[in-house]
Design a protein around this motif. Structure first.
Motif, PDB file in Angstrom:
ATOM      1  N   LEU A   1      47.059-102.655  35.536  1.00 12.43           N
ATOM      2  CA  LEU A   1      47.122-101.235  35.174  1.00 12.43           C
ATOM      3  C   LEU A   1      48.330-101.003  34.279  1.00 12.43           C
ATOM      4  CD1 LEU A   1      45.965 -98.332  35.886  1.00 12.43           C
ATOM      5  CD2 LEU A   1      47.863 -98.204  37.487  1.00 12.43           C
TER       6      LEU A   1
ATOM      7  N   ARG B   1      50.618-101.870  37.825  1.00 12.97           N
ATOM      8  CA  ARG B   1      50.055-102.481  39.028  1.00 12.97           C
ATOM      9  C   ARG B   1      49.208-103.687  38.642  1.00 12.97           C
ATOM     10  NH1 ARG B   1      53.004 -99.082  40.817  1.00 12.97           N
ATOM     11  NH2 ARG B   1      52.588 -97.511  42.399  1.00 12.97           N
TER      12      ARG B   1
ATOM     13  N   GLU C   1      44.439-108.055  42.523  1.00 14.60           N
ATOM     14  CA  GLU C   1      44.018-109.458  42.578  1.00 14.60           C
ATOM     15  C   GLU C   1      42.682-109.606  43.276  1.00 14.60           C
ATOM     16  OE1 GLU C   1      46.941-112.182  44.052  1.00 14.60           O
ATOM     17  OE2 GLU C   1      48.496-111.203  42.866  1.00 14.60           O
TER      18      GLU C   1
ATOM     19  N   HIS D   1      39.461-112.837  43.791  1.00 13.45           N
ATOM     20  CA  HIS D   1      39.371-114.289  43.750  1.00 13.45           C
ATOM     21  C   HIS D   1      38.519-114.772  42.587  1.00 13.45           C
ATOM     22  CE1 HIS D   1      41.601-114.717  47.324  1.00 13.45           C
ATOM     23  NE2 HIS D   1      40.734-114.065  48.067  1.00 13.45           N
ATOM     24  N   TYR D   2      38.006-113.843  41.815  1.00 18.61           N
ATOM     25  CA  TYR D   2      37.048-114.223  40.785  1.00 18.61           C
ATOM     26  C   TYR D   2      37.380-113.519  39.473  1.00 18.61           C
ATOM     27  CZ  TYR D   2      34.792-115.616  45.043  1.00 18.61           C
ATOM     28  OH  TYR D   2      34.550-116.197  46.237  1.00 18.61           O
TER      29      TYR D   2
ATOM     30  N   GLN E   1      31.481-113.015  45.268  1.00 19.06           N
ATOM     31  CA  GLN E   1      32.127-112.943  43.963  1.00 19.06           C
ATOM     32  C   GLN E   1      31.494-111.892  43.062  1.00 19.06           C
ATOM     33  OE1 GLN E   1      31.299-115.783  41.002  1.00 19.06           O
ATOM     34  NE2 GLN E   1      29.967-116.977  42.319  1.00 19.06           N
TER      35      GLN E   1
ATOM     36  N   SER F   1      42.861 -99.481  45.984  1.00 15.72           N
ATOM     37  CA  SER F   1      43.741 -98.325  45.957  1.00 15.72           C
ATOM     38  C   SER F   1      44.605 -98.446  44.703  1.00 15.72           C
ATOM     39  CB  SER F   1      44.608 -98.311  47.206  1.00 15.72           C
ATOM     40  OG  SER F   1      45.693 -97.472  46.991  1.00 15.72           O
ATOM     41  N   LEU F   2      44.564 -97.421  43.886  1.00 15.29           N
ATOM     42  CA  LEU F   2      45.294 -97.452  42.617  1.00 15.29           C
ATOM     43  C   LEU F   2      46.788 -97.675  42.849  1.00 15.29           C
ATOM     44  CD1 LEU F   2      44.867 -96.520  39.442  1.00 15.29           C
ATOM     45  CD2 LEU F   2      46.126 -94.558  40.242  1.00 15.29           C
ATOM     46  N   MET F   3      47.310 -97.025  43.894  1.00 12.69           N
ATOM     47  CA  MET F   3      48.756 -97.074  44.144  1.00 12.69           C
ATOM     48  C   MET F   3      49.165 -98.383  44.808  1.00 12.69           C
ATOM     49  SD  MET F   3      49.907 -94.066  43.313  1.00 12.69           S
ATOM     50  CE  MET F   3      49.238 -92.466  42.961  1.00 12.69           C
ATOM     51  N   ASP F   4      48.414 -98.766  45.831  1.00 11.70           N
ATOM     52  CA  ASP F   4      48.881 -99.839  46.712  1.00 11.70           C
ATOM     53  C   ASP F   4      48.388-101.224  46.315  1.00 11.70           C
ATOM     54  OD1 ASP F   4      49.791 -97.700  48.034  1.00 11.70           O
ATOM     55  OD2 ASP F   4      48.313 -97.754  49.636  1.00 11.70           O
TER      56      ASP F   4
END
Lengths: 687, 437
Positions: free
Chosen positions: B312, B322, B325, B327-328, B362, B369-372
């Motif tokens: 972000l 931000r 993550e 896995h794909y 996948q 969450s945009l923030m966290d």
């Protein structure tokens, strides 16, 4: 057979003032010729004038006729008289040394006795300061504490990961989604890493040799052992010695043949080579590794030769008296993990039956010998405390086809070493003793079955002394081909790798109950942590190249998946071993008895820590959220102004802006909401 | 023709019977507009019909199948819900929210982009089969399609939903949305990766690669709204990008001031309209960046990369805020309007997937969450990589388009806006905590 330890002290790497820990990665330094080793100074010559100069020169040449003279220089003063000394350059250093020795004190005549010295000596004297400088006393510096990781207040375990060109050492925190990283370093090794058996050192391979990493949090190197091209290493059981092998012989300038310098045994504490050996190869030319098998106390190490077992003493690095065990045709041998006893087996030879023999070291006394018939292959398995020895014997019928598998179970601690025999009419895929326990597990499949569907796993118990072993359970149709006992016993993971696709079954051998089943697709390796709490399964890049699956999963002993990490080019994950407990047996049983009290304490501590952790995390998150929102609010108001500016431009008149459209929409929705009941219909009709 | 009429009628009935909470149906005036549009677009479909009757018949069949397919899928998802789960590490939407998917299968080849119009009542799906389809977001009814010259890589719709820009291979086509007229065609000397209208809709950019992945370029054209069929005879404003690797996507930056480009080498570049780099290239991603997605207010944007992350950025300052993550590989992302969520989609390409163990996880669409940066939920629906996700401008609907040629439409239930996902995440956290102690 005994060889003199070679002179290799200059090979040691001086690591006190090494500028960088990666210096070994670089090219070896080329030795440039410097200094004046080839030049000698002849003193006490008669000072001569120019006319007699040539005569003296001839005399000198005559005196040094035995040596390869390159040049003679006799400096002279302003008056043309020489100063009474000469510099002689010789062809090489060794002849200079010899010349100094032989010609010194040569009597030219009654008044002149030649003094011959190496030029280096003069240079050294020249450098000496005239003032006396007292030697500085160096304060004692305690060596680096290599055991800090054992003092972790949360009793956690460490592991290392190898992926791409990085090596990472982390703590495993059960409650957290990410392992807590201690350090990440590139170039800790070019191939793989090896823990020493007690976890003190982490051995890495570099081009120039082996590096032992360790110590506190910094993970500085502890020792560098120069062995160019080193391919493999092997620690002795108590990590006092390290055996390394390189396909290039060690560059030791000794006259004896170079074959002797492929394998080196190092003293880990000092970093010095204790002795070098040749390497043995099997019939196919493959290197036999490990090169040596060590006794449990590291006092002896042994290897198999054509005419017996050659045993060396680690105190002298010479063969023991008598050279070892001289029994021909030994196929395989193995040290007891608790006593200095070697078990070995000798295959059938003509009419002589096969034999399993247990021999005490160093006395060479045979403790037990046991003849066996119709043996095609035999494998020796010691229980970790050396209480039992199992010889898995593949037996054949008259047509040489294997018909059954025998397990000869020896009770080593009982008088006469009695043997129990277990016979299975099955092919055995795996056998494993419970660590420090009395149970063992076998994976077996009927000879007739060609698919893996009929694989069974059986558990047996040796019981107490004078008891016969008993079968505990047989699990049928299990997709398993490997056994992984927990290091603390009781729990075992039955793993099906390869064709079974990575299935895992977590089993409690005490309750005879399956705790959980799981799969880790394409997994190629399992590894218990030393405490028996967790187990990791990995998909290594060496076995399977897939960016999708390469990575690791950590499970607890009950089979709950705790953590999954996928990493590209993931190679290795190995838990850090712990040294054996030094507490006396009574204390350990006491702790075992009060385990509930300890676990209560640990749980309370966990809860506290978790609570704090969450609180802290929430606090950080709240702050971040606040900062983000504030920034956004500010940006939004700026945006409004910016947009108005653009909209106000002449050339943009009459354009439709989506945010305007948005506002209209909202207004319209509000408008309609005010209208109730029939009015809606009217509203629609009007439009 | 009689079949056509029947279809229209059915659509109307469905509209009337629809009782789900939907802003469009709550809003009577809006609904009427819809119906008006419905009539208009039915005309469009008829026109198309004359040109290509067989094709449309097949499509009709497809539509019928869809309804069943949708029902099946619901059933399947219900079954999934009932299945007890071991050690829940990640939350799926099904557990906390019942979400109604509408399956839109009208394309024969991979869907490359899905995009809502500004009213959120229409969804446009672009596909490699060379068409763009229009669907009612209300009920998944297909209105018609626009046939391009080749694989459609990118589309955009004007704010007033009048015009559709379609980037197909080496042509940009301008269509009238309501009647399916092809109004104008621009020839482009390369393979188009992006078309996008600017803020104000008076210009649009076309990003393309020329030949062998070198010298990617951007053309900027003026767009005349008053007489769309007679676009000004203009040469494009050409921007030769100073980038490494080939262009993956490009988009207008903050207030049309600059153009943001992302490349196959993982670089993010900002050029002004004269072709000068505005700032140092950003190389946070280590691998190919697939997509850029902007927040509703265009203050933030998300880059989606093969390095399994989405990032972000602040669109004004280009600071990295931000990292999300998975896995794909991430192929696409979108911002939720009302809540601070982002969604991502992706998956490994088929050739990699088939050679390794099957994990459909996948291909999930994930809520973060945009923030966290924490994952809140995921929906497993597609069985191939998901090329595109989009959030409707009104924030009530989102769509996904997959490599298997299917697009899906999700109407978010009220619970979502009341914070059901956050709640569920909290519950999960508490459960995990309890498990530990």
């Amino acid at each position: 057979m005994s060889e003199a330890p070679s002179r290799i002290s200059h090979l040691r790497i001086d690591d006190d003032d090494a500028p960088s820990e990666y210096e070994m990665l670089g090219e070896p330094e080329v030795m440039m010729e410097k200094g004046y080793h080839k030049i000698i100074v002849v003193d006490n010559l008669p000072p001569v004038a120019k006319d007699r100069y040539d005569r003296l020169l001839t005399v000198l040449k005559k005196i040094f006729a035995a040596f390869p003279i390159v040049d003679i220089t006799m400096p002279s003063g302003e008056d043309g008289k020489t100063f009474g000394f000469a510099f002689i350059e010789l062809a090489n250093e060794s002849s200079a040394e010899a010349a100094v020795k032989q010609v010194n004190d040569y009597k030219l005549d009654k008044n002149y006795t030649l003094r011959v010295n190496s030029f280096e000596e003069f240079a050294k004297m020249d450098k000496l300061s005239d003032e006396f400088v007292p030697v500085e006393t160096v304060n004692y510096q305690p060596p680096m504490d290599l055991y800090t990781w054992l003092l972790d207040p949360n009793f956690r375990d460490q592991f290392f990961c190898r992926f791409d060109d990085q090596s990472e050492i982390s703590w495993f925190n059960r409650n957290e989604k990410k392992p807590e990283r201690c350090i990440r370093k590139p170039n800790m090794t070019t191939t793989f890493l090896v823990w020493s058996p007690y976890g003190t050192y982490l051995g890495g391979f570099l081009k120039q040799g082996v590096v032992l990493w360790g110590g506190a949090d910094t993970w500085h190197y502890i020792k560098k052992l120069s062995h160019p091209g080193v391919k493999i290493m092997d620690f002795s059981p108590r990590e006092g010695f390290l055996v390394t092998f390189s396909p290039e012989p060690l560059p030791i300038d000794s006259s004896d043949d170079k074959d002797r310098h492929f394998v080196a045994i190092w003293d880990v504490a000092t970093g010095e080579i204790r002795r070098t050996f040749s390497i043995l190869k099997d019939d196919n030319g493959n290197v036999i590794w490990p090169a040596f098998q060590w006794s449990h106390d590291e006092k002896y190490f042994a290897r198999l030769t054509a005419d017996g077992i050659l045993i060396y003493e680690s105190s002298t690095f010479k063969a023991i008296k008598g050279g070892g065990i001289k029994v021909a045709n030994i196929r395989e041998f193995s040290w007891s993990p608790a006593d200095n006893i070697i078990a070995c087996w000798i295959p059938e030879n003509g009419n002589i039956p096969a034999k399993i023999q247990m021999i005490e070291v160093p006395s060479g006394k045979t403790v037990r010998a046991h003849n066996l018939f119709q043996v095609s292959e035999c494998k020796l398995h010691w229980q970790s405390k050396g209480e039992f020895l199992c010889a898995k014997v593949d037996r054949h019928g008259k047509n040489k086809k294997q018909t059954c598998t025998n397990f000869e179970l020896y009770r080593m601690k009982e008088k006469g070493i009695p043997v129990d025999v277990l016979t299975l009419d099955d092919k055995v895929l795996a056998f494993a003793w419970e660590p420090s326990g009395t149970r063992f597990a076998i994976i077996h499949v009927p000879f007739t079955a060609n698919s893996g569907t009929k694989t069974s796993v059986s558990f047996y118990n040796m019981g107490k002394a004078n008891e016969k072993f008993s079968r505990l359970a047989t699990l049928e149709k299990r997709p398993a081909n490997l056994l992984f006992w927990s290091p603390t016993g009781r729990f075992i993971v039955l793993a099906g790798f390869g064709a079974f696709g990575g299935s895992l079954e977590f089993y409690d051998s005490h309750e005879n109950d399956t705790l959980q089943t799981g799969t880790h697709t394409m997994a190629s390796q399992l590894e218990w942590d030393p405490s028996g709490r967790y187990i990791s399964s990995i998909v290594s890049y060496w076995r399977h190249q897939s960016s999708l699956e390469n990575g690791f999963t950590i499970w607890d002993f009950q089979g709950r998946e705790l953590l999954h990490v996928s990493r590209e080019k993931f190679y290795q994950l190995v838990w850090r071993p712990r040294p054996p407990a030094i507490l006396p047996e009574t204390k350990i049983t006491e702790i075992r008895a009060n385990l509930t009290a300890y676990s209560k304490k640990a749980k309370a501590a966990d809860a506290k820590r978790l609570g704090e952790l969450f609180e802290q995390r929430n606090k950080v998150k709240e702050e971040q959220r606040k900062a983000f929102l504030e920034a956004r609010e500010k940006m939004r108001s700026e945006l409004k102004a910016d947009r108005e500016k653009i909209k106000g431009r002449k050339e943009n008149a009459g354009l439709r802006w989506y945010d305007d459209y948005d506002n209209e929409l909202v207004e319209r929705v509000e408008e309609v909401e005010e209208i109730v009941g029939d009015a809606v219909v009217e509203e629609v009709a009007r439009n | 023709m009689s079949a056509k009429g029947k279809k229209g009628g059915a659509a109307k009935n469905k509209n009337n019977n629809n009782k789900k909470p939907n802003p469009n149906t709550n809003n009577n005036e809006k609904k009427q507009q819809n119906e008006k549009k419905n009539e208009k677009t039915n005309n469009a479909v008829e026109k198309k019909d004359n040109q290509n009757k067989n094709n449309n018949n097949i499509n009709d069949n497809n539509n019928n199948n869809n309804a069943e397919g949708g029902a099946n899928n619901e059933r399947r998802e219900k079954q999934k819900k009932q299945k007890p789960k071991k050690l829940q590490t990640q939350l799926t939407v099904q557990r906390n929210l019942t979400i109604r998917p509408i399956v839109l299968s009208g394309h024969e080849r991979p869907v490359t982009q899905t995009k809502f119009n500004n009213d959120s009542d229409l969804l446009f799906t672009a596909s490699k089969d060379g068409t763009v389809s229009v669907w009612y977001t209300d009920n998944g009814e297909r209105l018609g399609s626009y046939q391009g010259k080749g694989a459609v890589s990118s589309i955009d719709i004007t704010t007033d939903s009048e015009l559709l820009l379609m980037g197909a291979t080496d042509e940009v086509n301008l269509w009238r949305v309501s009647n399916g007229d092809l109004l104008y065609t621009w020839k482009i000397p390369g393979r188009i990766v992006s078309v996008e209208l600017n803020y104000g809709n008076n210009q649009f950019l076309v990003g393309f690669n020329v030949g062998t992945a070198q010298n990617p370029r951007i053309y900027v054209y003026n767009l005349s709204h008053t007489q769309p069929g007679l676009q000004p005879k203009q040469t494009a404003q050409e921007i030769i990008l100073k980038v490494e690797g080939s262009l993956s996507k490009c988009a207008w930056g903050y207030m049309n001031e600059n153009i943001i480009s992302v490349t196959s080498k993982g670089g993010l570049y900002v050029h002004d309209l004269n072709g000068n780099l505005v700032r140092e290239p950003i190389h946070d991603h280590t691998r190919n960046i697939n997509n850029i997605a902007f927040s509703h207010d265009r203050l933030y944007f998300l880059t989606c990369s093969d390095d399994n992350t989405a990032r972000l950025y602040n669109a004004k300052t280009f600071t990295l805020l931000r990292t999300y993550e998975t896995h794909y590989p991430v192929l696409s992302g979108a911002f939720s309007k009302d809540l601070d969520h982002i969604i991502t989609s992706g998956g490994l390409p088929a050739d990699v997937t088939t050679t390794s163990g099957g994990d459909l996880g996948q291909f999930a669409t994930r809520f973060f969450s945009l923030m966290d940066e924490g994952e809140l939920a995921s929906i497993r629906a597609h069985f191939g990589p998901v090329n595109s996700v989009a959030f409707s401008p009104n924030g009530k609907i989102f769509s996904s388009g997959g490599e298997e040629g299917v697009a899906r439409l999700y109407h978010l239930p009220e619970d979502y806006f009341k914070g059901a996902l956050e709640e569920a995440a909290e519950v999960d956290l508490a459960a995990e905590l309890a498990l530990q102690l």
